[in-house]
Design an enzyme around this catalytic site. Structure first.
Site, PDB file in Angstrom:
ATOM      1  N   THR A 109      -4.755  -0.252   3.219  1.00  0.00           N
ATOM      2  CA  THR A 109      -4.299   0.051   4.578  1.00  0.00           C
ATOM      3  C   THR A 109      -4.655   1.481   4.983  1.00  0.00           C
ATOM      4  O   THR A 109      -4.790   2.348   4.128  1.00  0.00           O
ATOM      5  CB  THR A 109      -2.760  -0.141   4.582  1.00  0.00           C
ATOM      6  OG1 THR A 109      -2.490  -1.514   4.462  1.00  0.00           O
ATOM      7  CG2 THR A 109      -2.090   0.399   5.815  1.00  0.00           C
ATOM      8  N   ARG A 123       1.670 -14.200   7.110  1.00  0.00           N
ATOM      9  CA  ARG A 123       2.430 -13.176   6.385  1.00  0.00           C
ATOM     10  C   ARG A 123       2.261 -11.834   7.109  1.00  0.00           C
ATOM     11  O   ARG A 123       1.150 -11.434   7.448  1.00  0.00           O
ATOM     12  CB  ARG A 123       1.932 -13.080   4.942  1.00  0.00           C
ATOM     13  CG  ARG A 123       2.647 -12.010   4.095  1.00  0.00           C
ATOM     14  CD  ARG A 123       1.835 -10.740   3.990  1.00  0.00           C
ATOM     15  NE  ARG A 123       2.470  -9.721   3.174  1.00  0.00           N
ATOM     16  CZ  ARG A 123       2.049  -8.457   3.126  1.00  0.00           C
ATOM     17  NH1 ARG A 123       1.002  -8.083   3.817  1.00  0.00           N
ATOM     18  NH2 ARG A 123       2.684  -7.581   2.381  1.00  0.00           N
ATOM     19  N   VAL A 124       3.355 -11.154   7.339  1.00  0.00           N
ATOM     20  CA  VAL A 124       3.316  -9.825   7.946  1.00  0.00           C
ATOM     21  C   VAL A 124       3.983  -8.856   6.978  1.00  0.00           C
ATOM     22  O   VAL A 124       5.071  -9.143   6.466  1.00  0.00           O
ATOM     23  CB  VAL A 124       4.053  -9.813   9.310  1.00  0.00           C
ATOM     24  CG1 VAL A 124       4.127  -8.395   9.869  1.00  0.00           C
ATOM     25  CG2 VAL A 124       3.346 -10.734  10.300  1.00  0.00           C
ATOM     26  N   GLY A 125       3.336  -7.741   6.730  1.00  0.00           N
ATOM     27  CA  GLY A 125       3.888  -6.756   5.803  1.00  0.00           C
ATOM     28  C   GLY A 125       4.648  -5.652   6.526  1.00  0.00           C
ATOM     29  O   GLY A 125       5.149  -5.837   7.640  1.00  0.00           O
ATOM     30  N   ASP A 126       4.707  -4.513   5.891  1.00  0.00           N
ATOM     31  CA  ASP A 126       5.506  -3.394   6.402  1.00  0.00           C
ATOM     32  C   ASP A 126       4.833  -2.620   7.534  1.00  0.00           C
ATOM     33  O   ASP A 126       5.504  -1.956   8.323  1.00  0.00           O
ATOM     34  CB  ASP A 126       5.779  -2.412   5.259  1.00  0.00           C
ATOM     35  CG  ASP A 126       4.475  -1.863   4.660  1.00  0.00           C
ATOM     36  OD1 ASP A 126       3.570  -2.670   4.376  1.00  0.00           O
ATOM     37  OD2 ASP A 126       4.367  -0.635   4.491  1.00  0.00           O
ATOM     38  N   THR A 155       1.601   2.949   2.668  1.00  0.00           N
ATOM     39  CA  THR A 155       0.673   1.924   2.200  1.00  0.00           C
ATOM     40  C   THR A 155       1.083   1.475   0.814  1.00  0.00           C
ATOM     41  O   THR A 155       1.588   2.262   0.019  1.00  0.00           O
ATOM     42  CB  THR A 155      -0.777   2.446   2.177  1.00  0.00           C
ATOM     43  OG1 THR A 155      -1.621   1.441   1.585  1.00  0.00           O
ATOM     44  CG2 THR A 155      -0.916   3.728   1.381  1.00  0.00           C
ATOM     45  N   GLY A 156       0.898   0.206   0.548  1.00  0.00           N
ATOM     46  CA  GLY A 156       1.281  -0.321  -0.755  1.00  0.00           C
ATOM     47  C   GLY A 156       1.837  -1.728  -0.617  1.00  0.00           C
ATOM     48  O   GLY A 156       1.524  -2.424   0.359  1.00  0.00           O
ATOM     49  N   GLY A 193       3.784  -4.283   0.603  1.00  0.00           N
ATOM     50  CA  GLY A 193       4.541  -4.272   1.845  1.00  0.00           C
ATOM     51  C   GLY A 193       5.956  -4.787   1.749  1.00  0.00           C
ATOM     52  O   GLY A 193       6.861  -4.267   2.422  1.00  0.00           O
TER      53      GLY A 193
HETATM   54  N1  ASP Z   1       1.276  -2.383   3.116  1.00  0.00           N
HETATM   55  C1  ASP Z   1       0.260  -3.332   3.460  1.00  0.00           C
HETATM   56  C2  ASP Z   1       0.866  -4.698   3.579  1.00  0.00           C
HETATM   57  O1  ASP Z   1       1.731  -5.020   2.798  1.00  0.00           O
HETATM   58  C3  ASP Z   1      -0.838  -3.392   2.450  1.00  0.00           C
HETATM   59  C4  ASP Z   1      -1.446  -2.056   2.094  1.00  0.00           C
HETATM   60  O2  ASP Z   1      -0.833  -1.009   2.278  1.00  0.00           O
HETATM   61  O3  ASP Z   1      -2.590  -2.034   1.656  1.00  0.00           O
HETATM   62  O4  ASP Z   1       0.457  -5.454   4.427  1.00  0.00           O
END
Ligand code: ASP
Length: 306
Positions: A176, A204-207, A227-228, A230
């Protein structure tokens, strides 16, 4: 897990900018298995935001310019070259927030060439804070550049998905992008943009587009982009948790970041990274992942982490 921490003091020119291009496993796992000059992409994106801030522009304009450059770079997991869902499609998420408390976000955005600009239009021109799959007509009414869905697909991402599905590569790859800034007027802003996790379920939706989870800004406190993994960032409301430690406990920004990673990521066995700018313009980069792409000025020169 140990948090690696990097800081830079407030800069004398009165503005600050830091960006990230994802956090994850080994550096070569962060984005794509291609030999490429990630440093050049980080530098170009930094320069885009720097030009805005050095000309007296707003933190919001700066973070959007920086994230736009990263979205346009196919090496990073945002915009063109985003990570793909299990169905081989790109579903883009983005969020922007300004320190005066306004926010705009899009999730599963399919047609905005630059999801960060769609998020900004939501912030500025919509009664909503978060739009899921914003209609193409609405994006065009907002004078945004729209594209067909296959614009986002690159051969490298198609191959990466195949490798993950064939179990040649481990699943959860990150990458991200995001930026946070403080402008010469003392305003802060944050922007984050992603294609999500490689091989994620459609829908799917992340953070990233969730205010307070992956993105947060408040004048007088600071701005944070994450980032990470989510799900852990959402469950730990990570970006807001850092700001709350600063605001309510008076914890210094760098310590707040370390404390949040320990309390909300390490306890969930989750990896990731954060960038933050303080109300005074200090910069903090921290991650408990082995690697993280980032760029910022240490006061004398541009530092890139690759
Ligand atoms: N945080 C993002 C998600 O979970 C992924 C990422 O940071 O690479 O969608």
């Amino acid at each position: 897990m140990t948090t690696q921490l990097f800081t830079a003091p407030p800069s004398p020119q009165g503005w600050s900018l830091v960006l990230h291009g994802g956090a994850g496993g080994r550096v070569e796992e962060l984005s794509l298995e291609v030999a490429a000059d990630y440093s050049a992409g980080l530098t170009t994106a930094y320069r885009a935001g720097e030009a805005v801030l050095a000309a007296g522009g707003s933190a919001l304009d700066a973070v959007c310019a920086t994230v736009e450059a990263l979205e346009d770079d196919p090496l990073f997991n945002a915009g063109r070259g985003a990570a793909l869902t299990s169905a081989g499609t790109a579903e883009l998420d983005a969020c922007v927030m300004t320190g005066d408390g306004r926010a705009g976000a899009v999730a599963a955005c399919l047609h905005a060439r630059n999801p960060v600009h769609a998020a900004r239009r939501v912030l500025e021109d919509s009664a909503a804070v978060l739009l899921v799959d914003p209609p193409r007509q609405l994006l065009e009414d907002w004078a945004l550049t729209t594209v067909e869905r296959d614009y986002f697909l690159t051969p490298a991402r198609v191959q990466q998905l195949r490798n993950v599905q064939d179990k040649v590569l481990a699943g959860s790859r990150h990458g991200t992008v995001g930026a946070v800034a403080r402008d010469t007027a003392g305003r802060v802003a944050a922007a984050t943009s992603t294609g999500g996790m490689v091989d994620q379920s459609e829908g799917r939706v992340g953070d990233t587009p969730i205010v307070g989870a992956g993105t947060y800004a408040r004048d007088g406190v600071g701005a944070i982009s994450c980032t990470g993994h989510g799900e852990a960032f959402m469950q730990g409301v990570v970006a807001y948790d850092v700001a709350a430690r600063v605001r309510y406990l008076g914890t210094p920004l760098d310590q707040a970041l370390v404390d949040t990673v320990a309390a909300e990521l390490d306890t969930r066995d989750a990896i990731g990274g954060l960038i933050a700018v303080g109300a005074d313009g200090r910069i903090v980069v921290g991650h408990n992942s082995p690697a993280m792409f980032a760029a910022y000025s240490d006061g004398t020169r541009l530092v890139t982490h690759t």
